[in-house]
Design a protein around this motif. Structure first.
Motif, mmCIF file in Angstrom:
data_model
loop_
_atom_site.group_PDB
_atom_site.id
_atom_site.type_symbol
_atom_site.label_atom_id
_atom_site.label_comp_id
_atom_site.label_asym_id
_atom_site.label_seq_id
_atom_site.Cartn_x
_atom_site.Cartn_y
_atom_site.Cartn_z
ATOM 1 N N VAL A 61 0.768 -1.231 -0.148
ATOM 2 C CA VAL A 61 0.085 -0.132 0.022
ATOM 3 C C VAL A 61 1.002 1.292 -0.125
ATOM 4 N N GLY A 62 0.504 2.149 -0.898
ATOM 5 C CA GLY A 62 1.325 3.424 -0.827
ATOM 6 C C GLY A 62 0.601 4.465 -0.021
ATOM 7 N N LEU A 63 1.225 5.127 0.766
ATOM 8 C CA LEU A 63 0.684 6.230 1.629
ATOM 9 C C LEU A 63 1.024 7.611 0.919
ATOM 10 N N VAL A 64 0.243 8.658 1.389
ATOM 11 C CA VAL A 64 0.176 9.805 0.872
ATOM 12 C C VAL A 64 1.780 10.294 0.725
ATOM 13 N N LEU A 65 2.637 10.228 1.591
ATOM 14 C CA LEU A 65 3.839 10.740 1.702
ATOM 15 C C LEU A 65 4.855 9.664 1.332
ATOM 16 N N GLY A 66 4.501 8.611 0.973
ATOM 17 C CA GLY A 66 5.586 7.428 0.414
ATOM 18 C C GLY A 66 5.290 6.110 0.841
ATOM 19 N N SER A 67 6.163 5.112 0.439
ATOM 20 C CA SER A 67 6.059 3.836 0.609
ATOM 21 C C SER A 67 7.332 3.181 0.989
ATOM 22 N N LYS A 68 7.472 1.921 1.194
ATOM 23 C CA LYS A 68 8.611 1.235 1.347
ATOM 24 C C LYS A 68 8.052 -0.502 1.089
ATOM 25 N N LYS A 69 8.601 -1.016 0.072
ATOM 26 C CA LYS A 69 8.241 -2.383 -0.377
ATOM 27 C C LYS A 69 9.676 -3.094 -0.693
ATOM 28 N N SER A 70 9.455 -4.277 -0.522
ATOM 29 C CA SER A 70 10.357 -5.398 -0.675
ATOM 30 C C SER A 70 10.590 -6.171 -1.678
ATOM 31 N N TYR A 71 11.664 -6.628 -2.432
ATOM 32 C CA TYR A 71 12.004 -7.257 -3.559
ATOM 33 C C TYR A 71 13.191 -8.306 -3.507
ATOM 34 N N SER A 72 13.013 -9.549 -4.197
ATOM 35 C CA SER A 72 14.042 -10.376 -4.359
ATOM 36 C C SER A 72 14.641 -9.988 -5.831
ATOM 37 N N CYS A 73 15.875 -10.095 -5.925
ATOM 38 C CA CYS A 73 16.439 -9.639 -7.185
ATOM 39 C C CYS A 73 17.487 -10.512 -7.452
ATOM 40 N N THR A 74 17.686 -10.865 -8.634
ATOM 41 C CA THR A 74 18.738 -11.569 -9.349
ATOM 42 C C THR A 74 19.601 -10.731 -10.501
ATOM 43 N N TYR A 75 20.916 -10.589 -10.162
ATOM 44 C CA TYR A 75 21.844 -10.246 -11.091
ATOM 45 C C TYR A 75 22.406 -11.107 -12.106
ATOM 46 N N SER A 76 22.526 -10.765 -13.457
ATOM 47 C CA SER A 76 23.105 -11.736 -14.206
ATOM 48 C C SER A 76 24.109 -10.857 -15.268
ATOM 49 N N SER A 77 25.313 -11.154 -15.096
ATOM 50 C CA SER A 77 26.231 -10.519 -15.955
ATOM 51 C C SER A 77 25.912 -10.760 -17.515
ATOM 52 N N VAL A 78 26.795 -9.738 -18.232
ATOM 53 C CA VAL A 78 26.484 -9.965 -19.756
ATOM 54 C C VAL A 78 27.129 -11.184 -20.339
ATOM 55 N N SER A 79 28.172 -11.373 -19.554
ATOM 56 C CA SER A 79 28.817 -12.874 -20.056
ATOM 57 C C SER A 79 27.964 -14.133 -19.721
ATOM 58 N N GLY A 80 27.100 -14.004 -18.776
ATOM 59 C CA GLY A 80 26.528 -15.004 -18.161
ATOM 60 C C GLY A 80 27.124 -15.985 -17.156
#
Length: 156
Positions: free
Chosen positions: A41-60
């Motif tokens: 939920v976004g509040l009027v003055l802002g928000s904080k949300k969590s993510y799972s991320c994966t980095y993949s290099s150009v070379s693989g």
């Protein structure tokens, strides 16, 4: 008509963000960062949300998992479900050290969702503020939300 105006505003913001001076500083594409999550939920003055991320290099050859959170400060009103954000990772060298993406990033943000929506965030930070995260495509999200302001991404 109202949703057309909002969509136009987001597209204009995406265009400005993608051509910002910060995005032009780093010139070498070293990989892609894909983040999934962000329901909340976004509040009027802002928000904080969590993510799972994966980095993949150009070379693989390099594949790294990260946990991240995005804090938005500014106008952020509404509810969104899980979204996917894909960034091109740009740096001053052709390869990154292991775990180099960990750190804090800051930049401008613009998002809108009416049913299905999108947004963009160009962020600068990481190791010695030498990494730029530039949107590959607009963020995909579902829900009802409008957010414009400053974003901080913390990657761990």
């Amino acid at each position: 008509m109202k949703s057309t105006g909002i969509a136009f505003a987001v597209l204009a913001a995406v265009s400005v963000l993608a051509h910002s001076p910060a995005a032009a500083q780093a010139k070498i594409k070293v990989g892609t960062l894909t983040c999934t999550g962000g329901a909340g939920v976004g509040l009027v003055l802002g928000s904080k949300k969590s993510y799972s991320c994966t980095y993949s290099s150009v070379s693989g050859k390099s594949l790294e998992d990260y946990a991240a959170s995005i804090t938005k400060i500014g106008l952020d009103i509404g509810v969104t479900e899980k979204s996917v954000i894909v960034w091109t990772v740009l740096a001053s060298a052709d390869a990154l050290d292991p775990r180099a993406l960990a750190g804090n990033y800051a930049g401008a943000t613009a998002d809108v969702a009416i049913g299905i929506g999108g947004g963009a965030k160009v962020l600068v930070g990481g190791s010695n503020n030498s990494i730029v995260l530039q949107p590959v495509s607009v963020q995909g999200q579902t829900g009802l939300n409008l957010a414009v302001g400053v974003a901080e991404l913390s990657i761990r």
